[in-house]
Write a protein that holds these residues in place. Structure first.
Motif, PDB file in Angstrom:
ATOM      1  N   ALA A  86       0.834  -1.200   0.000  1.00  0.00           N
ATOM      2  CA  ALA A  86       0.000   0.000   0.000  1.00  0.00           C
ATOM      3  C   ALA A  86       0.872   1.255   0.000  1.00  0.00           C
ATOM      4  N   LEU A  87       1.958   1.238   0.760  1.00  0.00           N
ATOM      5  CA  LEU A  87       2.862   2.382   0.785  1.00  0.00           C
ATOM      6  C   LEU A  87       3.560   2.566  -0.557  1.00  0.00           C
TER       7      LEU A  87
ATOM      8  N   ALA B 142       2.369   1.725  -3.464  1.00  0.00           N
ATOM      9  CA  ALA B 142       1.377   2.249  -4.401  1.00  0.00           C
ATOM     10  C   ALA B 142       1.115   3.731  -4.141  1.00  0.00           C
ATOM     11  N   HIS B 143       1.111   4.121  -2.883  1.00  0.00           N
ATOM     12  CA  HIS B 143       0.890   5.537  -2.547  1.00  0.00           C
ATOM     13  C   HIS B 143       2.085   6.389  -2.964  1.00  0.00           C
ATOM     14  N   HIS B 144       3.282   5.825  -2.887  1.00  0.00           N
ATOM     15  CA  HIS B 144       4.493   6.558  -3.254  1.00  0.00           C
ATOM     16  C   HIS B 144       4.475   6.957  -4.724  1.00  0.00           C
ATOM     17  N   ALA B 145       3.897   6.125  -5.563  1.00  0.00           N
ATOM     18  CA  ALA B 145       3.878   6.401  -6.998  1.00  0.00           C
ATOM     19  C   ALA B 145       2.988   7.595  -7.330  1.00  0.00           C
ATOM     20  N   THR B 146       1.970   7.854  -6.530  1.00  0.00           N
ATOM     21  CA  THR B 146       1.043   8.950  -6.828  1.00  0.00           C
ATOM     22  C   THR B 146       1.225  10.143  -5.893  1.00  0.00           C
ATOM     23  N   ALA B 147       2.183  10.087  -4.988  1.00  0.00           N
ATOM     24  CA  ALA B 147       2.377  11.182  -4.027  1.00  0.00           C
ATOM     25  C   ALA B 147       2.887  12.427  -4.743  1.00  0.00           C
TER      26      ALA B 147
END
Length: 146
Positions: A3-4, A6-11
């Motif tokens: 989850a982290l 995946a979130h890093h890619a859109t941050a």
């Protein structure tokens, strides 16, 4: 962990940096405006307000630092063919170290320079730092272990 990642890619790290700076401006503006209240408020209420502002300032610092570190880590070296940003990360870490040590060192030098101050029973700052702040005699090692 996924989850982290995946979130890093859109941050959006510049937005995180700006949010941290905006929260910092808000916190210190509230702190400056609180001086206009003076002694009108209760001490307990002002302490709670102060703790809230300190929490907001800490959140702001965390957002800004996290954003800057993540943003700098995405920079690549010229000709290295990839991310990493090692040289830039070293600069950020050096700046963090200087920002942590310099204010303390300047404050100690400023207090020691004010030899005619009221600290240490009329003996200036030496009494505060070396004698434990006691008025007479060697009151023990306060700060420097002497």
């Amino acid at each position: 962990m996924l989850a982290l990642a995946a979130h890093h890619a859109t941050a959006h790290y510049p937005r995180r940096i700006l949010a941290g700076l905006a929260l910092n401006i808000l916190a210190f503006s509230l702190l400056a405006l609180s001086t206009a209240v003076g002694d009108a408020g209760a001490a307990g209420a002002y302490f709670a307000f102060l703790m809230l502002v300190v929490g907001v300032a800490s959140l702001a610092t965390g957002l800004a630092q996290n954003g800057v570190f993540a943003y700098v880590a995405a920079f690549g070296e010229r000709g290295a063919g990839g991310g990493g940003g090692g040289r830039y990360m070293q600069g950020i870490m050096t700046g963090q170290a200087v920002a942590g040590v310099l204010p303390c060192a300047v404050q100690i030098v400023a207090v020691l320079a004010a030899a005619g101050g009221k600290g240490g029973g009329g003996r200036g700052a030496r009494g505060v730092f070396f004698d434990g702040g006691g008025g007479g005699g060697g009151g023990g090692a306060a700060l420097c272990g002497f």
